[in-house]
Enzyme design. Structure first.
Site, PDB file in Angstrom:
ATOM      1  N   CYS A 194       9.088   6.269 -22.552  1.00  0.00           N
ATOM      2  CA  CYS A 194       8.924   4.911 -23.559  1.00  0.00           C
ATOM      3  C   CYS A 194       8.173   5.447 -24.925  1.00  0.00           C
ATOM      4  O   CYS A 194       7.001   6.404 -24.727  1.00  0.00           O
ATOM      5  CB  CYS A 194       7.650   4.164 -22.742  1.00  0.00           C
TER       6      CYS A 194
ATOM      7  N   SER B 252       4.756  -6.306 -26.359  1.00  0.00           N
ATOM      8  CA  SER B 252       4.136  -5.095 -26.649  1.00  0.00           C
ATOM      9  C   SER B 252       2.764  -5.276 -27.389  1.00  0.00           C
ATOM     10  O   SER B 252       3.065  -6.079 -28.402  1.00  0.00           O
ATOM     11  CB  SER B 252       4.923  -3.873 -27.309  1.00  0.00           C
ATOM     12  N   LEU B 253       1.732  -4.960 -26.813  1.00  0.00           N
ATOM     13  CA  LEU B 253       0.388  -5.511 -27.490  1.00  0.00           C
ATOM     14  C   LEU B 253      -0.197  -4.346 -28.189  1.00  0.00           C
ATOM     15  O   LEU B 253      -0.696  -4.825 -29.179  1.00  0.00           O
ATOM     16  CB  LEU B 253      -0.436  -5.916 -26.245  1.00  0.00           C
TER      17      LEU B 253
ATOM     18  N   GLU C  56      20.365   6.105 -29.195  1.00  0.00           N
ATOM     19  CA  GLU C  56      19.975   6.301 -28.029  1.00  0.00           C
ATOM     20  C   GLU C  56      20.020   5.472 -26.973  1.00  0.00           C
ATOM     21  O   GLU C  56      19.377   4.319 -27.362  1.00  0.00           O
ATOM     22  CB  GLU C  56      18.840   7.348 -28.091  1.00  0.00           C
TER      23      GLU C  56
ATOM     24  N   CYS D  90       5.592   0.889 -35.698  1.00  0.00           N
ATOM     25  CA  CYS D  90       4.602   1.104 -34.732  1.00  0.00           C
ATOM     26  C   CYS D  90       4.132   2.339 -34.628  1.00  0.00           C
ATOM     27  O   CYS D  90       4.852   3.379 -34.564  1.00  0.00           O
ATOM     28  CB  CYS D  90       4.632   0.748 -33.199  1.00  0.00           C
TER      29      CYS D  90
END
Length: 452
Positions: free
Chosen positions: A413, A264-265, A131, A157
């Site tokens: 997101c 990304s944290l 996508e 994640c």
């Protein structure tokens, strides 16, 4: 020309090992695309992933002709049957003899009813599906293409839908470039109907997969996307988002220093970050930030730190204070202050594995885990956004809230994913399940950060 969804499966399934390969940085470009019946088993180039200099060397043609042939491949999506006046026929024939313009099948195009985001699903030669998202920028007529770099992701994640898929394979450079080319073609058609100009202004590597786990092909795609004869996208408008692979971050700085970096944290408290982003077990945040600092000093680009707020997981005042201290410490050490982007969580649906108990982890400790209902989303959007920002501001740290659109079509997101059932219906192979090693930077697209 309009893009029309194609519902039929490909005529054959291509094994992973025979997927087309991208151009190597150190050697002449090659591709293991299917050979024509008239050649002698020579590998064929995917011409939309070749730089003009490589094409000229491979074909023995003039660099000017090579640039014009690359331009034809990107503008037309094919090589014309007859050479145009600007290209010598012998040069076009030489390129056609060793290469072809391959494409992806559009199987779904979903425009959000809430905002100008558009999500695309593209089927690959082997039946797998990825996508991509067209993201509106603040300046009218400009868009960013959020592209995938892998089929699935091995970096599970917890707050990312793509991370649940497991990893099937890396995308080839031409498959990455083709996402942008097809989005651009669709945008050109839409703009023509609307009677106005529009263009793809930037590219965001924040779709499905961890880009730096596929660094060779991602870097080649970046070089092609920024090539004036190809997509002509300024490298400064290309952002690679990562969950934190130090070696890949250093490669970006050395090989494509114009590109911007996003990190990304998840959390800055070690125990909590490891629960949310298992990659922290292999590459602790301190190690990752050392590489991010090297990138910032080498390129002059301030890194973007993305922090997805999860209710009762990483949104307490203590979390905000720890994040503020980390921002200040990074700026003092490296002389560059990161741009802090806060992202409201977007629902990703039910989980099929144990997840951390909300609020149960302290720094340095693992939380207990429990199975959750298959009908429940593992996380919830935080209601503490304003309070979290207030703690940051009191510590002298500014932040912006990222607008993440297209949620009604699964384009926001963290939401990009194709289910196993969808992949099987498309003729793709099943993905392998990861062993707790995390996904990229939230796995889905977002519009540019906007002040809240």
């Amino acid at each position: 020309m309009n893009l029309r969804p194609q519902s039929s499966a490909p005529s054959s399934s291509v094994p992973q090992s025979s997927a087309p390969s991208s151009v190597s940085q150190s050697s002449a470009p090659q591709s293991s695309a299917p050979q024509s019946s008239t050649d002698d088993r020579r590998p064929r180039l995917a011409l939309q992933a070749v730089l003009p200099a490589d094409l000229a060397a491979a074909c023995g043609i003039d660099i000017t002709d090579a640039r014009r042939i690359v331009s034809l491949a990107h503008r037309l999506g094919e090589l014309p049957a007859r050479a145009p006046a600007t290209v010598r026929r012998a040069a076009l024939d030489a390129a056609r003899a060793i290469g072809e313009v391959r494409t992806l099948a559009l199987v779904e195009r979903r425009a959000s009813a809430e905002d100008p985001f558009v999500k695309y699903a593209f089927r690959l030669d082997d039946g797998a599906t990825v996508e991509s998202v067209r993201i509106p920028l603040e300046r009218p007529g400009r868009y960013s293409a959020c592209v995938s770099s892998q089929v699935g992701c091995a970096l599970a994640c917890a707050f990312c839908a793509t991370g649940r898929m497991g990893l099937t394979r890396n995308l080839e450079a031409w498959e990455i470039v083709e996402q942008v080319r097809l989005i651009r073609r669709d945008l050109d058609a839409s703009a023509e109907r609307a009677g106005g100009g529009a263009r793809v202004h930037g590219v965001l590597f924040q779709g499905m997969g961890e880009p730096l786990a596929n660094a060779d092909r991602v870097i080649q795609a970046i070089r092609v996307l920024s090539e004036p004869s190809a997509q002509a996208i300024d490298m400064r408008n290309i952002t690679v988002c990562t969950a934190g692979l130090p070696s890949g971050i250093r490669r970006l700085a050395a090989e494509v220093p114009g590109v911007r970096l996003g990190l990304s944290l998840g959390s800055v408290r070690p125990g909590r970050r490891r629960l949310l982003m298992p990659i922290d077990g292999a590459h602790p945040l301190e190690e990752v930030l050392a590489a991010v600092g090297e990138h910032a000093r080498a390129t002059g680009h301030a890194p973007m730190w993305a922090y997805t707020l999860l209710a009762d997981q990483n949104d307490a005042d203590e979390d905000a204070a720890s994040l503020a201290a980390l921002v200040r410490g990074f700026a003092a050490q490296h002389g560059v202050s990161p741009r802090l982007s806060l992202i409201p969580y977007n629902a990703i649906g039910a989980a099929d594995a144990p997840l951390p108990v909300p609020g149960a982890a302290d720094a340095g400790h693992r939380a207990a885990a429990e199975p959750r209902s298959a009908a429940a989303d593992p996380f919830a959007r935080s209601s503490r956004l304003a309070a979290f920002r207030a703690v940051l501001a009191a510590a002298g740290v500014g932040s912006i809230v990222r607008y993440s659109g297209g949620g009604d079509v699964g384009a926001a997101c963290g939401q990009l994913a194709r289910s196993q059932a969808e992949a099987q219906r498309s003729g793709g192979r099943g993905a392998s399940r990861p062993r707790a090693a995390p996904d990229g930077a939230a796995g889905g697209p977002s519009a540019p950060p906007r002040p809240a």
